[in-house]
Scaffold this motif. Structure first.
Motif, PDB file in Angstrom:
ATOM      1  N   THR A   1      -1.221   0.943 -62.386  1.00 55.24           N
ATOM      2  CA  THR A   1      -1.441   0.376 -63.329  1.00 55.24           C
ATOM      3  C   THR A   1      -1.797  -0.831 -63.179  1.00 55.24           C
ATOM      4  OG1 THR A   1       0.668  -0.441 -63.709  1.00 55.24           O
ATOM      5  CG2 THR A   1       0.021   1.639 -64.784  1.00 55.24           C
ATOM      6  N   SER A   2      -1.674  -1.291 -61.741  1.00 61.15           N
ATOM      7  CA  SER A   2      -1.995  -2.596 -61.356  1.00 61.15           C
ATOM      8  C   SER A   2      -3.529  -2.919 -61.874  1.00 61.15           C
ATOM      9  CB  SER A   2      -1.683  -2.843 -59.795  1.00 61.15           C
ATOM     10  OG  SER A   2      -0.468  -2.830 -59.583  1.00 61.15           O
ATOM     11  N   VAL A   3      -3.979  -4.362 -61.918  1.00 61.93           N
ATOM     12  CA  VAL A   3      -5.168  -4.776 -61.991  1.00 61.93           C
ATOM     13  C   VAL A   3      -5.505  -5.649 -60.605  1.00 61.93           C
ATOM     14  CG1 VAL A   3      -6.773  -6.482 -63.343  1.00 61.93           C
ATOM     15  CG2 VAL A   3      -4.939  -4.765 -64.426  1.00 61.93           C
ATOM     16  N   LEU A   4      -6.496  -5.054 -59.897  1.00 62.48           N
ATOM     17  CA  LEU A   4      -6.710  -5.966 -58.533  1.00 62.48           C
ATOM     18  C   LEU A   4      -7.832  -6.950 -58.865  1.00 62.48           C
ATOM     19  CD1 LEU A   4      -7.513  -2.572 -56.630  1.00 62.48           C
ATOM     20  CD2 LEU A   4      -5.231  -3.942 -56.962  1.00 62.48           C
ATOM     21  N   ILE A   5      -7.348  -8.067 -58.453  1.00 65.09           N
ATOM     22  CA  ILE A   5      -8.209  -9.287 -58.746  1.00 65.09           C
ATOM     23  C   ILE A   5      -8.877  -9.863 -57.240  1.00 65.09           C
ATOM     24  CG2 ILE A   5      -8.020 -11.886 -59.376  1.00 65.09           C
ATOM     25  CD1 ILE A   5      -7.465 -10.141 -61.831  1.00 65.09           C
ATOM     26  N   LEU A   6     -10.245  -9.932 -57.234  1.00 61.69           N
ATOM     27  CA  LEU A   6     -10.868 -10.427 -56.045  1.00 61.69           C
ATOM     28  C   LEU A   6     -11.388 -11.682 -56.502  1.00 61.69           C
ATOM     29  CD1 LEU A   6     -11.687 -10.272 -53.270  1.00 61.69           C
ATOM     30  CD2 LEU A   6     -13.617  -9.277 -53.871  1.00 61.69           C
ATOM     31  N   LYS A   7     -10.894 -13.047 -55.839  1.00 65.89           N
ATOM     32  CA  LYS A   7     -11.524 -14.159 -56.120  1.00 65.89           C
ATOM     33  C   LYS A   7     -12.286 -14.668 -54.908  1.00 65.89           C
ATOM     34  CE  LYS A   7      -7.087 -16.333 -58.071  1.00 65.89           C
ATOM     35  NZ  LYS A   7      -6.008 -16.916 -57.785  1.00 65.89           N
ATOM     36  N   ASN A   8     -13.088 -15.941 -55.308  1.00 65.85           N
ATOM     37  CA  ASN A   8     -13.891 -16.456 -54.371  1.00 65.85           C
ATOM     38  C   ASN A   8     -15.177 -15.543 -53.762  1.00 65.85           C
ATOM     39  OD1 ASN A   8     -12.962 -18.968 -54.227  1.00 65.85           O
ATOM     40  ND2 ASN A   8     -10.761 -17.934 -53.368  1.00 65.85           N
ATOM     41  N   ALA A   9     -15.601 -14.868 -54.895  1.00 68.41           N
ATOM     42  CA  ALA A   9     -16.950 -14.080 -54.706  1.00 68.41           C
ATOM     43  C   ALA A   9     -17.898 -14.355 -55.482  1.00 68.41           C
ATOM     44  CB  ALA A   9     -16.487 -12.668 -54.603  1.00 68.41           C
ATOM     45  N   GLY A  10     -17.907 -15.495 -55.986  1.00 73.76           N
ATOM     46  CA  GLY A  10     -18.996 -16.064 -57.072  1.00 73.76           C
ATOM     47  C   GLY A  10     -20.134 -16.737 -56.361  1.00 73.76           C
ATOM     48  N   PRO A  11     -20.999 -17.043 -57.143  1.00 68.96           N
ATOM     49  CA  PRO A  11     -22.158 -17.633 -56.627  1.00 68.96           C
ATOM     50  C   PRO A  11     -22.101 -18.796 -55.520  1.00 68.96           C
ATOM     51  CG  PRO A  11     -22.295 -17.316 -58.932  1.00 68.96           C
ATOM     52  CD  PRO A  11     -21.032 -17.165 -58.488  1.00 68.96           C
ATOM     53  N   LYS A  12     -21.110 -19.847 -55.843  1.00 65.13           N
ATOM     54  CA  LYS A  12     -20.707 -20.870 -54.967  1.00 65.13           C
ATOM     55  C   LYS A  12     -19.425 -20.495 -54.005  1.00 65.13           C
ATOM     56  CE  LYS A  12     -21.543 -24.833 -58.272  1.00 65.13           C
ATOM     57  NZ  LYS A  12     -22.518 -25.735 -57.747  1.00 65.13           N
ATOM     58  N   GLY A  13     -18.673 -19.715 -54.660  1.00 64.17           N
ATOM     59  CA  GLY A  13     -17.445 -19.639 -53.778  1.00 64.17           C
ATOM     60  C   GLY A  13     -17.592 -18.840 -52.509  1.00 64.17           C
ATOM     61  N   TYR A  14     -18.460 -17.962 -52.544  1.00 64.10           N
ATOM     62  CA  TYR A  14     -18.569 -17.108 -51.296  1.00 64.10           C
ATOM     63  C   TYR A  14     -19.135 -17.616 -50.231  1.00 64.10           C
ATOM     64  CZ  TYR A  14     -18.781 -12.651 -48.417  1.00 64.10           C
ATOM     65  OH  TYR A  14     -18.789 -11.885 -47.674  1.00 64.10           O
ATOM     66  N   PRO A  15     -20.325 -18.225 -50.161  1.00 70.04           N
ATOM     67  CA  PRO A  15     -21.321 -18.299 -51.230  1.00 70.04           C
ATOM     68  C   PRO A  15     -22.231 -17.265 -51.433  1.00 70.04           C
ATOM     69  CG  PRO A  15     -21.927 -19.747 -49.737  1.00 70.04           C
ATOM     70  CD  PRO A  15     -20.876 -19.003 -49.152  1.00 70.04           C
ATOM     71  N   GLY A  16     -22.950 -17.117 -52.585  1.00 69.81           N
ATOM     72  CA  GLY A  16     -24.058 -15.826 -52.411  1.00 69.81           C
ATOM     73  C   GLY A  16     -23.549 -14.872 -53.309  1.00 69.81           C
TER      74      GLY A  16
END
Ligand code: FES
Length: 569
Positions: free
Chosen positions: A425-440
């Motif tokens: 039931t866990s919700v897996l969160i992946l951060k820092n994969a956005g346009p600026k944050g990865y970047p790309g």
């Protein structure tokens, strides 16, 4: 016909005209070619580093035949190519750079009309974005899909990689067989054979009306792709004479039609960021809600991977995209002009569906859920998206505790750990994969499931990310969360253990953490230091817009037209 733009170069007298023509003549071009023929630029994303576009030089020769035949003068030129499988860290980082290359190459040269040649994912939107900012008569020709891959008598495609990979990780598929499958996966010219991003982009350009009919599905290695190239070459010469510019084709209604067609074919979630960016270049107002609104009433008609079972070549044999467009004749806007001068629906009038297993009807669709659903809430005030046809129905309304991966590297290092504190039931969160944050904004949003969950037979879990996912992927995945974690959005404040509620039918994504607690967390939050201080990537980070705006660079929005006021000599 108005005076040709190319005559500002080739029609000149004196020293300038001499220089413009003389150096071109080293390629064996007779003088009369410069005397008022429409000059057609063939903007080619061919590259050996972009295997999906490896045949585009050959295809360009067929375009040239058509251009010559119609009385034009073709000139092929290369632009930056973005190979999805090789380029690090992600081709999306360079989509806008490639668009700048296409834009400036078109504007700076003596061209009257343009044929854009693309195939692999970003090669299509990048050059179309660039061409929109110049706005000459322009037609697109896609490279076409590969034939379906084959392994042990079965058809395979890009979507199966995830299944093979999971089977390999679980020890159910030997390494030897895993490698053997590689040889049968990509056995012909062309881009991915499923309704991944490349095929979605090929459908997008056809449904926007910037190609001739059947552009989307004719396989790359089918001789009819060469015929289409020849006809495209012929047609662009007339488009120049008719001054049929991109801005006359790419109207608001054309974008709405494209969103509806994308829903019917089960197109990739990447469609959203690319269509928004193209609309921004041509000056059409389009927002995230439009994708939900115009796809809401459209069922999924195409039974193609990853939402279904079949491949792009099957779509062509079953009637091609025109057969799907014809199915939508009640929903689509009429009278929206396309590259051949007829409307999208006129082009589909004679289309026939030859196989109802591949193209189903509006009355009896393949699936009721289609298109893109946009969710909003305190976790993503500017929206996040999900592709319902690729998700698990039982997870579309789900409450669970977050398990946070701060970066994709942390995810990779820990996902197979037996100690990972997750359950199904866990919700897996992946951060820092956005346009600026990865970047790309890479395609990492559909992170694979934890090994301990796979071992328990779990096949899907809710995953949320500010990144994108491959158009060939599937799962209950919320993507493109905006604002992204790296710019200080609430998404950046989620902690492992927080309760998250997804409610796709009601378009909600809620983080059950109080505003007070989020304010406290925000005080401790720091933007990631990406250590980028120079070059294109620095410019990209400083100027890239968020996912709900199309991930273009802020100063590239709109266009500068085709006029060049100063000479080079
Ligand atoms: Fe080029 Fe899939 S890798 S289209």
């Amino acid at each position: 016909m108005a005076k040709l733009r190319s005559q500002q170069w080739f029609g000149k007298e004196g020293k300038d005209g001499f220089i413009y023509r003389a150096w071109m003549k080293n390629q064996g071009i007779p003088s009369d070619e410069f005397e008022g023929k429409p000059v057609i630029g063939i903007c080619n994303t061919w590259s050996e580093l972009t295997p999906c576009n490896g045949h585009l030089r050959e295809l360009a020769e067929f375009v040239k035949k058509g251009v010559w035949e119609a009385g034009g003068f073709p000139l092929e030129f290369p632009v930056m190519s973005l190979g999805e499988t090789l380029m690090k860290p992600t081709t999306m980082l360079y989509r806008n750079l490639a668009s700048m290359d296409a834009e400036e190459s078109i504007r700076g040269n003596p061209l009257d009309g343009i044929v854009l040649l693309g195939g692999c994912d970003k090669t299509t939107p990048s050059i179309l974005m660039g061409a929109c900012s110049v706005d000459l008569p322009t037609v697109f020709l896609s490279g076409g899909p590969m034939l379906a891959g084959k392994h042990k008598g079965k058809s395979i495609g890009t979507t199966d990689i995830w299944k093979f990979s999971d089977a390999n990780r679980k020890g159910e598929l030997s390494q030897e067989e895993f490698v053997e499958i590689e040889a049968g996966m990509c056995r012909s010219d062309g881009h991915c054979a499923v309704m991944g991003t490349a095929s979605t982009m090929a459908c997008m350009v056809e449904s926007l009306g910037v190609t001739l009919p059947h552009n989307a599905a004719i396989p790359a290695s089918d001789s009819r792709r060469k015929v289409l190239a020849h006809l495209t070459g012929r047609r662009i010469v007339d488009m120049v004479k008719e001054d049929l510019k991109l801005s006359k084709i790419l109207t608001r209604k054309a974008f709405e039609n494209s969103i509806m067609v994308n829903a019917a074919v089960g197109g990739s979630t990447n469609f959203v960021v690319h269509l928004l960016a193209i609309a921004g270049r041509i000056g059409v107002e389009l927002n995230l809600e439009d994708f939900d609104k115009f796809s809401e009433e459209i069922p999924l008609l195409a039974n193609l991977q990853p939402s279904g079972d079949h491949f792009m070549e099957d779509l062509y044999y079953a009637g091609g995209l025109p057969a799907i467009i014809k199915e939508l004749k009640k929903q689509l806007h009429k009278g929206v002009v396309t590259a051949n001068g007829k409307s999208l629906l006129e082009n589909a009038e004679d289309a026939t569906c030859y196989d109802r297993n591949i193209i189903e009807s509006v009355e009896s669709p393949f699936k009721d859920d289609s298109g893109i659903a946009v969710v909003k809430g305190n976790l993503c005030p500017n929206g996040g998206i999900i592709k319902p046809s690729a998700a698990t129905p039982a997870l579309m309304q789900h409450k669970g505790k977050a398990y946070v991966f701060e970066t994709v590297e942390e995810y990779k290092a820990t996902i197979d750990s037996p100690d990972l504190e997750v359950d199904k039931t866990s919700v897996l969160i992946l951060k820092n994969a956005g346009p600026k944050g990865y970047p790309g904004m890479p395609e990492v949003g559909n992170i694979g499931l934890p090994k301990k969950m796979l071992d328990q037979g779990v096949t899907d879990m809710v995953r949320i990310s500010d990144g994108r996912m491959s158009g060939t992927a599937f799962g209950t995945v919320i993507l493109h969360v905006s604002p992204e974690s790296a710019v200080g959005g609430a998404f950046g404040l989620v902690k492992t253990g927080d309760l998250i509620e997804l409610d796709v039918p009601n378009r909600k994504l809620t983080l059950h953490v109080s505003d007070e607690e989020l304010t406290l967390r925000r005080k401790d939050w720091e933007a990631p230091d990406l250590g980028v201080n120079r070059g294109y990537v620095k410019m990209y980070i400083d100027h890239v817009e968020q996912a709900h705006e199309g991930v273009d660079l802020d100063f590239l929005k709109g266009g500068s037209g085709s006029e060049v006021s100063r000479d080079s000599h």
